[in-house]
Design an enzyme around this catalytic site. Structure first.
Site, PDB file in Angstrom:
ATOM      1  N   SER A 185     -11.190   4.615  41.820  1.00 59.91           N
ATOM      2  CA  SER A 185     -11.308   3.255  41.278  1.00 59.91           C
ATOM      3  C   SER A 185     -12.698   2.689  41.542  1.00 59.91           C
ATOM      4  O   SER A 185     -13.318   2.087  40.657  1.00 59.91           O
ATOM      5  CB  SER A 185     -10.245   2.348  41.912  1.00 59.91           C
ATOM      6  OG  SER A 185      -8.950   2.771  41.573  1.00 59.91           O
TER       7      SER A 185
ATOM      8  N   HIS B 208     -12.133  -4.560  42.866  1.00 60.27           N
ATOM      9  CA  HIS B 208     -10.978  -3.667  42.998  1.00 60.27           C
ATOM     10  C   HIS B 208      -9.704  -4.464  43.257  1.00 60.27           C
ATOM     11  O   HIS B 208      -8.639  -4.148  42.725  1.00 60.27           O
ATOM     12  CB  HIS B 208     -11.219  -2.680  44.149  1.00 60.27           C
ATOM     13  CG  HIS B 208     -10.061  -1.758  44.394  1.00 60.27           C
ATOM     14  ND1 HIS B 208      -9.209  -1.914  45.460  1.00 60.27           N
ATOM     15  CD2 HIS B 208      -9.614  -0.676  43.709  1.00 60.27           C
ATOM     16  CE1 HIS B 208      -8.284  -0.968  45.422  1.00 60.27           C
ATOM     17  NE2 HIS B 208      -8.509  -0.206  44.366  1.00 60.27           N
TER      18      HIS B 208
END
Length: 468
Positions: free
Chosen positions: A263, A289
């Site tokens: 990610s 995130h």
């Protein structure tokens, strides 16, 4: 009259060894060969006496297909030749279109050949070991706007990309534009290989990087191959692994960390401003995130080296306590990191003294909690993810010199006094601060910024989630 037969054959890039046996046999069996005269030299050894060779000239592909049908309709076996593979930017589509246009009942047989990008790839090593695409830069039949969209899509999607028709006498700038687009999406160190006259006597093979790639070295007889994010150069060869492998077997401790690492890499690629200090970027990646909000690029304000400094004092043992305004912010700070560093997190929201003080003085419990915390831990790291009144209380206590935090994470969220509380903390320039500007914030965001501080030593390798 005997019914004719039409063969469309790819003769490969030019080397005799790259023409397939089935194509050689088709040439031998044909009464007529139709193609561009330059390619006849590559099939000359296989021509039978009396075979008619018909050159239609450059850029007369449609006339070539029409003549092939006219001869086949006379009962002849006709072979239309293309360099490389006849189905890749070759004659096969035109022949089928011509059959449809004429309403012809002539049988068509397409024989595959080795394409130029395959030959170039073999000479470069193994660059197309994973998903790839081919883009032609010729705008004779495709508008440049459409070509540029395809270039952007290929660069963004991390395809290994082969470039056909990179240049011509009239097209000189398109390859420069392609390089510019790829550099917006790929690392400057991405390997690039290009092969001129693949399989022929003049063959030249070059391996370089995207940043050093010089489009001026390329001509119309060149095929360019750009690697993906996993490609690498080794011993003069360009290699693309068959999968997206982790860098080391121990890179991720578990599935959670592996997902977080991937990610972060995705977020980093999508940042608009990549030229920011590492500690700021580390905190920003954590913030995005957690929120999936790239507006964090505009609203996360940090004092210079704030994350780096706070991590340093935490590592050295000088930071003993973190105070949060609400329990939710406290619960989001990773317990593993706290244990490693010997740090205690406290929230006084439900402390008996704070509850009694709030009732007695007519203030919020979060305000009262900060007053109690300031008495016991005046040098703690203070973290706000919910209550602007608590942040305002800390500012008042700092002005009265009743508390001297080692740092502040200011991310209260809401609509009343939120922006003001964040402006109030800015004048305390001697205290390192992370501030989420405007109305945005939240306990999860405040906690993740603390996690960024505690794990800053993982920033350079971009390996978040050690304590997940």
């Amino acid at each position: 009259m005997e019914r004719g037969h039409l063969i469309v054959a790819g003769i490969g890039p030019g080397s005799p060894g790259d023409i397939t046996p089935v194509v050689i046999q088709a040439i031998k069996n044909s009464n007529a060969i139709i193609g561009y005269k330059y390619y006849f030299q590559f099939i000359e050894p296989y021509l039978q006496p009396g075979t008619e060779c018909i050159d239609t000239g450059m850029k007369r592909e449609k006339a070539r297909a029409r003549q092939a049908f006219e001869l086949a309709e006379q009962g002849k076996t006709v072979c239309v030749i293309s360099s490389g593979d006849a189905g890749i930017y070759g004659m096969a589509p035109l022949v089928y279109e011509m059959k449809r246009e004429r309403g012809s009942n002539i049988d068509i047989e397409v024989l595959p050949g080795i394409s130029a990008f395959q030959k170039a790839a073999s000479l470069l090593g193994a660059p197309i070991g994973h998903d790839f695409c081919i883009i032609s830069l010729s705008d004779l039949m495709t508008p440049w706007e459409q070509i540029e969209k395809r270039i952007c899509a290929a660069a963004t999607a991390d395809f290994v990309t082969a470039i056909y028709n990179p240049k011509s006498e009239g097209r000189y700038w398109q390859l420069y534009r392609l390089k510019e687009i790829f550099l917006q999406e790929r690392s400057p160190e991405t390997p690039v290989g290009f092969v001129r006259q693949a399989g022929r006597e003049e063959q030249a093979v070059t391996v370089t990087t995207l940043k050093d790639f010089d489009p001026g070295q390329v001509d119309m007889f060149t095929v360019v191959l750009i690697g993906n994010s996993q490609s690498y150069a080794w011993e003069g060869k360009l290699i693309t692994p068959r999968g997206y492998y982790r860098e080391t077997a121990t890179e991720a401790a578990g599935v959670g960390q592996e997902i977080m690492i991937n990610s972060f890499r995705t977020i980093e690629k999508e940042l608009k401003n990549k030229n920011i200090p590492l500690d700021h970027k580390w905190a920003l990646l954590h913030a995005i995130h957690t929120t999936a909000d790239f507006e964090m690029e505009n609203v996360l304000r940090m004092d210079p080296c704030a994350v780096e400094y706070l991590h340093k004092i935490a590592s050295e043992g000088s930071l003993k306590t973190i105070i949060t305004d609400v329990t939710m912010a406290a619960s989001g700070i990773r317990k593993g990191a706290l244990q490693r560093m010997g740090i205690e997190v406290k929230c006084y929201l439900s402390d008996e003294r704070a509850v009694a003080m709030a009732k007695e003085k007519g203030i919020t419990r979060t305000q009262a909690g900060i007053r109690v915390a300031a008495e016991e831990h005046p040098d703690a790291l203070y973290v706000f993810g919910n209550a602007p009144t608590a942040l305002m209380e800390l500012c008042d206590l700092m002005r009265k010199e009743k508390v001297q935090p080692c740092g502040i994470v200011a991310a209260p969220v809401g609509f009343v006094h939120v922006c003001e509380s964040k402006h109030m903390v800015k004048p305390f320039v001697h205290i390192p601060k992370l501030i989420v500007e405007g109305r945005k914030g939240g306990s999860n965001l405040a906690a993740t910024l603390v996690n960024a501080i505690l794990t800053y030593d993982d920033a350079e390798q971009l390996k978040p989630g050690r304590d997940v």
